[in-house]
Design a protein around this motif. Structure first.
Motif, short mmCIF file in Angstrom:
data_model
loop_
_atom_site.label_atom_id
_atom_site.label_comp_id
_atom_site.label_asym_id
_atom_site.label_seq_id
_atom_site.Cartn_x
_atom_site.Cartn_y
_atom_site.Cartn_z
N VAL A 1 0.85 -1.20 0.00
CA VAL A 1 0.00 0.00 0.00
C VAL A 1 0.87 1.24 0.00
N GLU A 2 1.90 1.27 0.86
CA GLU A 2 2.81 2.41 0.90
C GLU A 2 3.58 2.55 -0.42
N ALA A 3 3.99 1.43 -0.99
CA ALA A 3 4.72 1.47 -2.26
C ALA A 3 3.85 2.06 -3.35
N LEU A 4 2.62 1.62 -3.41
CA LEU A 4 1.70 2.10 -4.43
C LEU A 4 1.39 3.58 -4.25
N ALA A 5 1.26 4.01 -3.01
CA ALA A 5 0.96 5.42 -2.72
C ALA A 5 2.08 6.34 -3.18
N SER A 6 3.33 5.88 -3.09
CA SER A 6 4.45 6.74 -3.45
C SER A 6 4.95 6.54 -4.87
N GLY B 1 3.58 -8.25 -2.20
CA GLY B 1 4.32 -7.77 -3.36
C GLY B 1 3.69 -8.13 -4.69
N TYR B 2 2.99 -9.25 -4.75
CA TYR B 2 2.34 -9.65 -6.00
C TYR B 2 1.20 -8.69 -6.35
N GLU B 3 0.36 -8.42 -5.36
CA GLU B 3 -0.76 -7.50 -5.59
C GLU B 3 -0.26 -6.08 -5.88
N ALA B 4 0.76 -5.65 -5.15
CA ALA B 4 1.32 -4.31 -5.37
C ALA B 4 1.91 -4.20 -6.78
N ARG C 1 1.67 -2.15 -12.32
CA ARG C 1 1.60 -2.41 -13.77
C ARG C 1 0.33 -1.83 -14.38
N ARG C 2 -0.79 -1.88 -13.65
CA ARG C 2 -2.04 -1.26 -14.16
C ARG C 2 -1.84 0.25 -14.30
N ARG C 3 -1.21 0.87 -13.30
CA ARG C 3 -0.98 2.32 -13.34
C ARG C 3 -0.06 2.67 -14.50
#
Length: 141
Positions: A41-46, A66-69, A74-76
């Protein structure tokens, strides 16, 4: 505060010891602009496409693994015209099934824990000879 020009690397790791180890290895290899996240979640936010060029991603983390992140990153990236970041899994699992799961999630490469400086040097494209400290000149005598 990203200026849009400086490339960043992110290490995503929920274990404080492993996080410190990664930062120490990256520093010794001369990597700059390191961002840290404790979970997906933090990785995706930054994460910002074309700013973060390398993501070192732990696979097993609370909140978001890590898989979901990686799938979310990749979607972003698919929504932009920017080149994708290289995402490298950091995992204790080394089976063929785990490798396939990493690839299916969009992970580019993986390293097995415990992480070693040589593994990260390879990912950064640093030759093994470049990771050694210069030797002292021969003494005269």
């Amino acid at each position: 505060n990203y200026d849009g020009k400086t490339k960043h690397r992110t290490t995503v790791e929920d274990n404080a010891f492993n996080q410190k180890l990664m930062l120490k290895i990256l520093d010794k290899l001369g990597a700059k602009n390191i961002d840290c996240a404790l979970n997906g979640v933090e990785a995706l936010a930054s994460y910002q496409p074309n700013v973060h060029t390398l993501v070192l991603m732990d696979c097993q983390m609370p909140v978001m693994d890590g898989y979901e992140a990686t799938r979310a990153i990749r979607r972003r990236e698919a929504e932009t015209a920017e080149p994708p970041a290289k995402i490298v899994a950091m995992t204790a699992n080394n089976s063929e099934e785990d490798k396939e799961r990493c690839l299916a999630a969009g992970i580019d490469d993986y390293v097995s824990k415990p992480i070693k400086k040589e593994q990260i040097a390879r990912i950064l494209g640093i030759k093994p000879s470049e990771t050694q400290l210069p030797s002292a000149p021969p003494s005269e005598g």
